[in-house]
Design a protein around this motif. Structure first.
Motif, PDB file in Angstrom:
ATOM      1  N   PRO A 178       5.546   5.267  -5.739  1.00  0.00           N
ATOM      2  CA  PRO A 178       6.885   4.177  -5.929  1.00  0.00           C
ATOM      3  C   PRO A 178       8.064   4.820  -6.137  1.00  0.00           C
ATOM      4  CG  PRO A 178       5.031   5.384  -7.188  1.00  0.00           C
ATOM      5  CD  PRO A 178       4.161   5.379  -5.941  1.00  0.00           C
ATOM      6  N   SER A 179       8.492   5.711  -5.309  1.00  0.00           N
ATOM      7  CA  SER A 179       9.637   6.035  -5.067  1.00  0.00           C
ATOM      8  C   SER A 179      10.878   5.593  -3.827  1.00  0.00           C
ATOM      9  CB  SER A 179       9.998   7.929  -5.434  1.00  0.00           C
ATOM     10  OG  SER A 179       9.228   8.649  -3.942  1.00  0.00           O
ATOM     11  N   LEU A 180      12.262   6.278  -4.006  1.00  0.00           N
ATOM     12  CA  LEU A 180      13.123   5.581  -2.795  1.00  0.00           C
ATOM     13  C   LEU A 180      12.594   6.144  -1.606  1.00  0.00           C
ATOM     14  CD1 LEU A 180      15.408   4.904  -1.705  1.00  0.00           C
ATOM     15  CD2 LEU A 180      16.676   6.918  -2.867  1.00  0.00           C
ATOM     16  N   ALA A 237      -3.797   6.243  -7.670  1.00  0.00           N
ATOM     17  CA  ALA A 237      -2.786   7.607  -8.050  1.00  0.00           C
ATOM     18  C   ALA A 237      -1.273   8.225  -7.091  1.00  0.00           C
ATOM     19  CB  ALA A 237      -3.649   8.767  -8.039  1.00  0.00           C
ATOM     20  N   PRO A 238      -0.591   7.567  -7.597  1.00  0.00           N
ATOM     21  CA  PRO A 238       0.961   7.605  -6.767  1.00  0.00           C
ATOM     22  C   PRO A 238       1.523   8.913  -6.762  1.00  0.00           C
ATOM     23  CG  PRO A 238       1.123   7.041  -8.908  1.00  0.00           C
ATOM     24  CD  PRO A 238      -0.137   7.223  -9.563  1.00  0.00           C
ATOM     25  N   LEU A 239       2.184   9.450  -5.662  1.00  0.00           N
ATOM     26  CA  LEU A 239       2.500  10.677  -5.621  1.00  0.00           C
ATOM     27  C   LEU A 239       3.159  10.451  -6.726  1.00  0.00           C
ATOM     28  CD1 LEU A 239       2.982  10.804  -1.768  1.00  0.00           C
ATOM     29  CD2 LEU A 239       1.201  11.955  -2.924  1.00  0.00           C
ATOM     30  N   ALA A 250       0.921  -0.909  -0.341  1.00  0.00           N
ATOM     31  CA  ALA A 250      -0.072   0.139   0.180  1.00  0.00           C
ATOM     32  C   ALA A 250       0.770   1.345  -0.106  1.00  0.00           C
ATOM     33  CB  ALA A 250      -0.890   0.168   1.286  1.00  0.00           C
ATOM     34  N   ALA A 251       1.775   1.328   0.615  1.00  0.00           N
ATOM     35  CA  ALA A 251       3.419   2.371   0.593  1.00  0.00           C
ATOM     36  C   ALA A 251       3.625   2.650  -0.669  1.00  0.00           C
ATOM     37  CB  ALA A 251       3.729   2.028   2.000  1.00  0.00           C
TER      38      ALA A 251
END
Length: 863
Positions: A151-153, A568-570, A145-146
């Motif tokens: 989906p980044s470092l 929707a990803p950040l 979920a996180a």
């Protein structure tokens, strides 16, 4: 036979009377042959044309190729990734890019990938494996979920921080987070040090190392072939490598791309041969020049021999193209055959002319006398050797049959030039007389005496040796696997050897055509019961068993995971934001680890150290660290979303491209049979092939084709050997008209042959597809030598070892041995084995010449 009545003597006399006209005629004919060869030269590198298509196993191959043409002339691209995610992404990108180049590739496809396998691949696993996979995904729900939301470092670091918060409240322990911390610390330390760094989320979630099938994928390519080139698929192969480089698919990025399959294996064999061709050709030429000079001690005579040989080679090439229309991979061997035997004719003539110069003061008279005395032996040798070569015509080994035609015609050319062009060249060059005080080997006079004195002992010893050699003949082995003749250092062989141990991609699978998919089921059950069979694969193998239970497990996981994955990803973080996240996570790790000494606490402090190093590093270092974890993260998230969409699979819902690989257009079904024993020796391959053929006589595949082709080659040589033996015996009987003389001519050939085969058996040197081609040359040399000696013996010549004939024979053998024995230096195993066999055989030929043959001819012939 007197000079006046000798036809060959009259031909030589005419040639020496008009040497300029002969030379001009030779130049014209050579020029015409060069022009014809240049205009009509054709060489096919298609190995499938080397054996007759009338054989049943070849017809089975062709039937399968017609049913499934997409499996012919394949290049297999083996994509290995440091992680499953890298392997998947690399194979997908490479496939898409190559599909956009139809001018180079007829077809490009991934048999183990694509939308169908992305969605339903999990269903093809066992029920226990599906349960374990879905449970692992469910346990990882908070982390997924996180990561899906960010989906980044930064999101990765936030996931670690959240887990640490759970530890603070007793929801987890530091030990639970240890695998993730260890994997991240390993990756980030490499990134901080500027080394290639790779991370796998799939491995982390599964909690176990990736299987080979997860880190290796195959892309099948059917390249556009250019059979006019020595490497028909070279352009396509180079395009694949260039594409891989342009996509960054290299070791630095965690990916290895290698080529194997029918096309690269064939092409790289030529590359290996060409690799040290300059060394081999140089060694052969130097050896040829050196031995020729030692034989005649005259540079002018050497030049005459070389010119005669080169002219003959050019003419034979043109005649071969006129007769056959093109060369194949085996018929090009007419070059060493012609040189080896053509030089022998020229040496015999030249050395004899040197001996005649000691008798005749006039060069022309010496040459005419040479033609009159040795011409008959040369003519009979050329006829006998030619008959031996033509004996290959009725065999099923098309490659050697065409070689026999060209080489047989070449013997006619070699003989004609030896009595026409060579005498004319010697007349024009006028080599000085008296360079050799003696033409024969007077130093061998004691040996001559000993052989005559102990004739019975020598012959008895030869008989014992022949009996022992016969006893060793059953141990002579033919290695019918052509892969053993290829260099293991080239990429295609290294990749193939890697696949040999892979149960999914072994090259030793066998294919069977069944009338229909339904009709294949009883046959599949019989095949599965065989001890030699690991498993069988049909189109039904892609319809999963226990679908209801598996889909229920996947559905439960999808209910929990889809809401958290479909968000929707950040937006990606800025560098300052990333630095802040690194600092926050490092501080959390130190707080939780504190001063604890357990392994998990040590790992937490290690990860904190490297995060602080990344925070203080340059932005490009942080970009590298982010790339190492974010690239596989996005691949993993997409794959997870896809597999949660799995649905019922039936034969009708299978993708058309998959169905086409297993069901032919006419409805026939393909059954693939995989071996249980991946042993690469001939015996295991033959056992597997025989077991399948006993049930399915129409089966085809590498184990069947290589064993059958080996049998075909051996049968062809045995058949040709019998035909040539009968033809030569008949020819000798007609010319010599004495059964005893025919026997005396053939016995040394048989003895040297037995000694050669016995040596191969004793030293465990197998015959193979390459070195067996040397046998016609060895047979031809042996027959020629024996004819020379028997005719000289019939003419009353005594003291054979001291004669000019012995000098010619010894140096002829040395010329062939040293020139073509240089093949032993080749880095190509097949070529080296040919050189080794040539050296062994010619060594025995010299021993037979020095001992057995003089003993055999020690008594004068009957009048």
């Amino acid at each position: 036979m007197s000079i006046r009545t000798s036809l060959i003597g009259r031909v030589v006399a005419a040639s020496t009377r008009h040497p300029v006209i002969v030379l001009l005629l030779g130049v014209v004919l050579t020029g015409a042959a060069l022009v014809y060869t240049a205009q009509h030269f054709a060489l096919t590198a298609d190995t499938s044309e080397l054996i007759s298509t009338k054989l049943k196993w070849r017809q089975n191959e062709l039937a399968f190729d017609r049913a499934f043409p997409q499996f012919s002339n394949l290049t297999m691209i083996v994509v290995d990734g440091a992680t499953p995610e890298l392997a998947d992404a690399a194979a997908t990108r490479l496939t898409a890019t190559l599909q956009a180049k139809p001018e180079l590739f007829k077809a490009v496809r991934r048999p183990d990938g694509g939308a169908f396998f992305d969605r339903n691949g999990l269903l093809l696993l066992s029920l226990d494996e599906v349960a374990a996979a879905t449970q692992g995904l469910t346990r990882a729900r908070p982390m997924l979920a996180a990561l899906a939301a960010d989906p980044s470092l930064r999101g990765v670091l936030a996931t670690i921080s959240n887990a640490l918060e759970g530890i603070k409240y007793g929801q987890a322990t530091l030990h639970d987070v240890e695998p993730a911390m260890t994997a991240l610390a390993d990756t980030f330390e490499k990134a901080a040090a500027g080394q290639p760094a790779f991370f796998s989320w799939r491995t982390l979630i599964a909690g176990q190392p990736a299987r080979p099938s997860e880190t290796r994928h195959i892309v099948l390519v059917q390249p556009v072939m250019d059979y006019a080139a020595l490497e028909p698929g070279a352009a396509a192969s180079e395009a694949i490598r260039a594409t891989a480089r342009s996509l960054g698919l290299d070791a630095e990025h965690g990916v290895t791309v290698r080529l194997t399959g029918q096309v690269p294996l064939s092409d790289e064999e030529f590359a290996t041969l060409a690799q040290d061709a300059h060394l081999l050709l140089g060694a052969m030429f130097v050896a040829l020049l050196g031995i020729l000079w030692l034989a005649v001690r005259s540079a002018r005579v050497v030049i005459a021999i070389l010119v005669t040989t080169i002219v003959g080679l050019i003419m034979t090439a043109a005649i071969g193209l006129l007769a056959i229309g093109r060369f194949n991979l085996i018929s090009v061997a007419f070059i060493p055959l012609f040189v080896g035997l053509g030089v022998d004719f020229s040496i015999q003539f030249s050395v004899r002319s040197l001996a005649e110069r000691l008798i005749h003061a006039n060069l022309r008279a010496a040459l005419i006398a040479t033609g009159a005395t040795i011409g008959r032996a040369l003519a009979l040798s050329a006829a006998a050797i030619g008959a031996g070569f033509f004996a290959f015509l009725p065999t099923s080994y098309v490659g050697v049959a065409e070689l026999g035609t060209i080489a047989g015609l070449g013997m006619i050319v070699a003989f004609a030039l030896c009595i026409v062009l060579l005498p004319a060249l010697l007349m024009l060059l006028r080599p000085p007389a008296g360079r050799l005080a003696e033409v024969g080997f007077t130093m061998l006079a004691p040996v001559d005496t000993l052989v005559r004195r102990y004739r019975r002992t020598v012959l008895a010893g030869a008989l014992v040796v022949a009996v022992v050699s016969c006893a060793l003949l059953p141990l002579v082995r033919f290695d019918f696997d052509p892969l053993n003749l290829k260099s293991s250092k080239v990429e295609s062989m290294a990749a193939l050897q890697a696949l040999s141990s892979d149960p999914d991609w072994t090259p030793d699978a066998i294919n069977i055509l069944s009338p229909s998919l339904a009709a294949s089921e009883p046959l599949v059950r019989r095949l599965d019961a065989l001890p030699a069979v690991s498993r069988t694969v049909t189109l039904n193998s892609f319809v999963p068993a226990q679908q209801k239970e598996k889909l229920a497990l996947i559905g439960n996981a999808a209910t929990l995971l889809k809401p958290v994955l479909d968000v929707a990803p950040l937006a990606p973080p800025s560098d300052p934001e990333l630095q802040q996240s690194l600092a926050v996570t490092a501080a959390s790790l130190r707080r939780v680890a504190a001063d604890a000494t357990e392994a998990a606490a040590v790992t937490a402090r290690r990860l904190a150290d490297v995060l602080e190093r990344l925070q203080a590093a340059t932005p490009d270092v942080r970009v590298a660290a982010a790339f190492a974890v974010v690239t596989p993260l996005r691949v993993m998230l997409e794959q997870t979303r896809a597999l949660l969409q799995a649905g019922p699979v039936t034969p009708k819902t299978l993708p058309p491209e998959l169905v086409a690989d297993w069901i032919a257009k006419d409805g026939r079904a393909r059954i693939q049979v995989l071996p249980r024993d991946n042993g690469e020796d001939n015996a295991s391959l033959r056992r597997f092939a025989d077991a399948i053929l006993a049930i399915a006589p129409d089966a085809t595949g590498r184990p069947i084709s290589i064993s059958a082709s080996g049998d075909t080659v051996v049968e062809a040589f045995l058949q040709a050997g019998l035909y040539s033996l009968l033809a030569i015996i008949l020819l000798l009987a007609v010319v010599l008209r004495r059964a005893r003389d025919v026997v005396l001519t053939m016995l040394p050939v048989l003895l040297s042959g037995l000694l050669t085969f016995a040596t191969c058996a004793a030293l465990h040197l197998p015959l193979n597809f390459t070195n067996i081609i040397a046998l016609p040359l060895l047979f031809g040399v042996g027959v020629a030598f024996n004819i020379y000696f028997v005719l000289a013996w019939r003419a009353g010549e005594a003291g054979m070892l001291q004669s000019s004939l012995m000098r010619a024979v010894v140096f002829s053998a040395l010329t062939t041995a040293t020139a073509f024995g240089a093949l032993w230096l080749s880095s190509h195993p097949g070529t080296a084995s040919m050189g080794r066999l040539l050296m062994i055989s010619l060594g025995w030929e010299l021993l037979v010449t020095l001992l057995f043959r003089p003993a055999l001819l020690a008594q004068p012939p009957a009048k």
